[in-house]
Design an enzyme around this catalytic site. Sequence first.
Site, PDB file in Angstrom:
ATOM      1  N   THR A  21       9.755  -2.556  -1.906  1.00 43.04           N
ATOM      2  CA  THR A  21      10.796  -2.722  -0.912  1.00 43.04           C
ATOM      3  C   THR A  21      11.327  -1.638  -0.585  1.00 43.04           C
ATOM      4  O   THR A  21      11.173  -0.220  -0.904  1.00 43.04           O
ATOM      5  CB  THR A  21      11.322  -4.158  -1.239  1.00 43.04           C
ATOM      6  OG1 THR A  21      11.688  -4.772   0.044  1.00 43.04           O
ATOM      7  CG2 THR A  21      12.501  -3.638  -2.152  1.00 43.04           C
ATOM      8  N   ASN A  22      12.421  -1.756   0.321  1.00 42.25           N
ATOM      9  CA  ASN A  22      13.154  -0.514   0.783  1.00 42.25           C
ATOM     10  C   ASN A  22      14.658  -1.421   0.949  1.00 42.25           C
ATOM     11  O   ASN A  22      14.845  -2.425   0.717  1.00 42.25           O
ATOM     12  CB  ASN A  22      12.723   0.012   2.219  1.00 42.25           C
ATOM     13  CG  ASN A  22      12.655  -1.379   3.146  1.00 42.25           C
ATOM     14  OD1 ASN A  22      13.848  -1.673   3.586  1.00 42.25           O
ATOM     15  ND2 ASN A  22      11.363  -1.449   3.600  1.00 42.25           N
ATOM     16  N   ARG A  23      15.876  -0.574   1.472  1.00 36.79           N
ATOM     17  CA  ARG A  23      17.035  -0.910   1.428  1.00 36.79           C
ATOM     18  C   ARG A  23      17.300  -1.693   2.739  1.00 36.79           C
ATOM     19  O   ARG A  23      18.570  -1.939   2.628  1.00 36.79           O
ATOM     20  CB  ARG A  23      17.858   0.431   1.284  1.00 36.79           C
ATOM     21  CG  ARG A  23      17.700   1.114  -0.228  1.00 36.79           C
ATOM     22  CD  ARG A  23      18.642   2.210  -0.209  1.00 36.79           C
ATOM     23  NE  ARG A  23      19.923   1.992   0.267  1.00 36.79           N
ATOM     24  CZ  ARG A  23      20.417   2.917   1.452  1.00 36.79           C
ATOM     25  NH1 ARG A  23      19.756   3.899   1.651  1.00 36.79           N
ATOM     26  NH2 ARG A  23      21.507   2.850   1.576  1.00 36.79           N
TER      27      ARG A  23
END
Length: 215
Positions: A21-23
């Site tokens: 995933t990412n932030r």
Amino acid sequence: MRLLLTAGPTREAIDPVRYITNRSSGKMGHALAEAAVSKGHEVILISGPVALAPPAGLAEFVAVESAREMFEAVRDRIGKCDAAIFCAAVADYRPRRIAERKIKKTGDTLTLELEKTEDILGGARTVFGFAGVLVGFAAETDNLDANARAKLERKDCDLLVANDVSRRDIGFDSGENEVRLFYRDGRVEDPPMGAKSAIAERLIRIVETLATQQG
Ligand code: PMT
């Protein structure tokens, strides 16, 4: 207007307990939804997993996890919309295979093979045949202007909203943002840095104007 919005990150499964995933926190996309609802628009919000409650007053809220699910949710709804804003931080790659069972720690290294995900914004015109106002975002750490202009053209957007995600005070998971706006006709605008709610209100006003111009 009937407005479709994407927000938040996507999760791309590796095995039953792990994902890539990412932030993205979803704050920017949810602020856009809230601003659009407060202006009386009919809003469909398609969001990846975030810790935010969906804003009140949405016409529809669609919770998705992966890029494929977000693609399908957009595909099934964009045809009825006047404008679409793609704020989600969609994973560009996902594991080619999802392991059925939790991957065991065996060797010193582990190699994952990744494949491209669906380019949802990139398919808005070509795959979905969308003719309304199309707004993309660009999350950049380098060459912001050149990359944003290239995305504007490649994805056939009316407006591209670029932010510098190498900065900690704006962009991912911050309450504030600073964006540079690239229009199809070559105009560039630098609105002042501010709360994501204020940036969102400004962007919704701009989309209203673009929709009026499109007739
Ligand atoms: O969620 P927050 O914490 O509030 O942070 C806000 C934000 C930084 C996530 C937001 O302001 C932002 O920049 N969103 C776009 C993030 C992104 O993935 O940018 P990109 O340059 O990789 O993608 C370009 C555009 O294509 C984006 O509109 C994206 O939604 C879209 N895209 C990308 C890949 C893909 N497979 N499908 C897409 O639709």
